[in-house]
Design an enzyme around this catalytic site. Structure first.
Site, PDB file in Angstrom:
ATOM      1  N   GLY A   1       0.826  -1.210   0.000  1.00 33.60           N
ATOM      2  CA  GLY A   1       0.000   0.000   0.000  1.00 33.60           C
ATOM      3  C   GLY A   1       0.852   1.250   0.000  1.00 33.60           C
ATOM      4  O   GLY A   1       2.044   1.206  -0.307  1.00 33.60           O
ATOM      5  N   ASN A   2       0.247   2.373   0.311  1.00 39.16           N
ATOM      6  CA  ASN A   2       1.004   3.625   0.399  1.00 39.16           C
ATOM      7  C   ASN A   2       0.402   4.481   1.509  1.00 39.16           C
ATOM      8  O   ASN A   2      -0.592   4.092   2.128  1.00 39.16           O
ATOM      9  CB  ASN A   2       1.004   4.350  -0.953  1.00 39.16           C
ATOM     10  N   ARG A   3       0.997   5.636   1.755  1.00 32.16           N
ATOM     11  CA  ARG A   3       0.626   6.396   2.954  1.00 32.16           C
ATOM     12  C   ARG A   3      -0.495   7.413   2.715  1.00 32.16           C
ATOM     13  O   ARG A   3      -0.775   8.231   3.579  1.00 32.16           O
ATOM     14  CB  ARG A   3       1.860   7.106   3.515  1.00 32.16           C
TER      15      ARG A   3
END
Ligand code: CTP
Length: 417
Positions: free
Chosen positions: A207-209
């Site tokens: 995923g990412n932030r």
């Protein structure tokens, strides 16, 4: 902002004394303020104080001023209604539309936006009845500011404190400014927000932030400006906005499908979501196990489709495509060059360049973007809260779509002799 006619409703809680600060800030900002306290509020703060601070007479009685139909006149004239503090009882009355006092009548007789600042003990705030009433009001478009968390009247503390007057006033004036601008009425706007997750196995993902805050702010701002909004929500970490058609997605392929469907016939597509460029080549049906030993693990990744480029390189007449560029580049000139190349590569009409980093961009309440247009020119620079950045980007969207619509109405100027 031109002066507004603001009704400040004050209800009977100890935080009523802080409402004086709300009235004062609005008066000092140049607005014409009419205070409508409930009888209970006047037990906490006196009418002379409210008249002196608001510089207007203060009425509470439904049966005074009957000849001038005061019970509806105050509400009809209002541009904005702020209720601070809003007690649990007032919130319940507002949710059901009870009008047994001047404030209840004023709210029902008004089409102005309503902003409430709840204040009560934590147990009362958390009570399902209060929460259901708040949900009803929000669904009706009422803006709820707070409550804050902290020391309450007694020794206890928790959620329930009325927000500070300056926070309430800033939120209320923001709502009034947005509701005065209905410049996206009749437009269909699609916004993607959040960050994609690419599953590795049933328990893990890449995923990412991205929290989704900026995309959600754009969706909320577009809705407030009159647009019909579809929000494609990828794993949001912020509350979902009211009044939008929300489609939940998680992976890039789900996002692509949802955007492709929603983009048909849309006037504007804003790709604010952080989209993974790669996904695992294989998704394991069972949890991936350590194989013993100290060897590492190599993951094979395959490229995801570029959704924005797919839309940008297909014919999209009548749909304005707005992309974002998340870049860690510190140098301003280099940042712009990267943004220009990205806009060109993706065929977006506008690109909002956003510097991100370990501490910048993600999950923060503030943002700063540079928006570039089709020739790589800087169209605008906006910074501030994510909501003000959202409005800054939509200002450009409005001027682009308005000039495109005007050009379509008058394809060419024919000189007649
Ligand atoms: N985007 C997209 N599909 C992808 C990757 C990105 O639609 N597979 C969109 C994003 O929503 C954003 C824009 O393209 O509007 C730019 O995203 P960004 O992450 O800045 O750039 P990338 O294309 O991923 O390029 P790079 O990671 O190499 O900077």
């Amino acid at each position: 902002m031109s002066p507004l006619n603001v009704v400040v409703g004050i209800t009977g809680g100890i935080a009523a004394y802080k409402a004086v600060g709300v009235v004062r800030a609005l008066v000092l900002a140049g607005h014409d303020v009419h205070v409508v306290p409930t009888e209970a509020a006047l037990r906490f703060v006196g009418r002379p104080t409210l008249e002196a601070i608001s510089r207007n007479p203060v009425h509470t009685d439904l049966y005074e001023g009957v000849a001038e139909v005061r019970h509806v006149a105050i509400g009809q004239a209002a541009d904005l209604i702020v209720i601070a503090p809003a007690t649990a009882s007032t919130i319940a009355k507002l949710a059901t539309g009870i009008a047994d006092d001047l404030l209840g009548n004023t709210v029902l007789a008004s089409e102005a936006p309503v902003v409430i600042a709840p204040a009560m003990h934590t147990e009362m705030w958390r009570h399902p009845a209060t929460q259901a009433n708040i949900a009803t009001l929000q669904a009706r478009g009422v803006t709820v500011v707070g409550p804050g968390v902290g020391q309450l009247t007694g020794a206890d503390s928790g959620p329930g404190r009325m927000e500070e007057p300056e926070t309430i006033v800033a939120a209320a004036l923001g709502v009034a400014a947005a509701s005065a601008r209905r410049d996206l009425a009749g437009r269909r706007v699609v916004v993607t927000a959040g960050g994609t997750r690419e599953p590795l196995d049933p328990v893990r993902f890449l995923g990412n932030r991205s929290s989704g805050k900026q995309g959600v702010a754009i969706a909320e701002a577009a809705r407030a400006r009159g647009a019909e909004v579809t929000l494609i929500a990828a794993n949001l970490e912020v509350p979902e906005p009211d009044g939008c058609d929300i489609r939940h997605v998680s992976s890039v392929l789900e996002l692509q499908q949802a955007v492709t469907d929603a983009a048909k016939g849309a006037d504007v597509v804003v790709m604010a979501a952080a989209v993974a460029d790669y996904r695992p080549a294989d998704v394991s049906e069972t949890k991936i196990k350590k194989d013993g030993g100290d060897d590492g693990l190599t993951l094979e990744l395959v490229r995801n489709p570029d959704i924005l480029a797919g839309l940008g390189h297909a014919p999209h007449d009548g749909t304005l495509l707005v992309g974002f560029a998340a870049e860690t580049e510190a140098d301003e000139q280099r940042l712009l060059e990267l943004g220009r190349a990205k806009r060109e590569a993706k065929g977006a009409d506008l690109l909002a360049i956003n510097r991100v980093g370990w501490t910048e961009g993600f999950a923060s309440d503030e943002n700063a973007v540079v928006v570039i247009g089709r020739s790589g020119e800087i169209v605008t620079r906006v910074h501030g809260t994510k909501m003000s950045v959202a409005h800054g980007i939509l200002d450009v969207v409005v001027s682009e779509t308005t000039s495109a619509a005007a050009a379509a109405d008058h394809p060419k100027e024919v000189e007649s002799t």
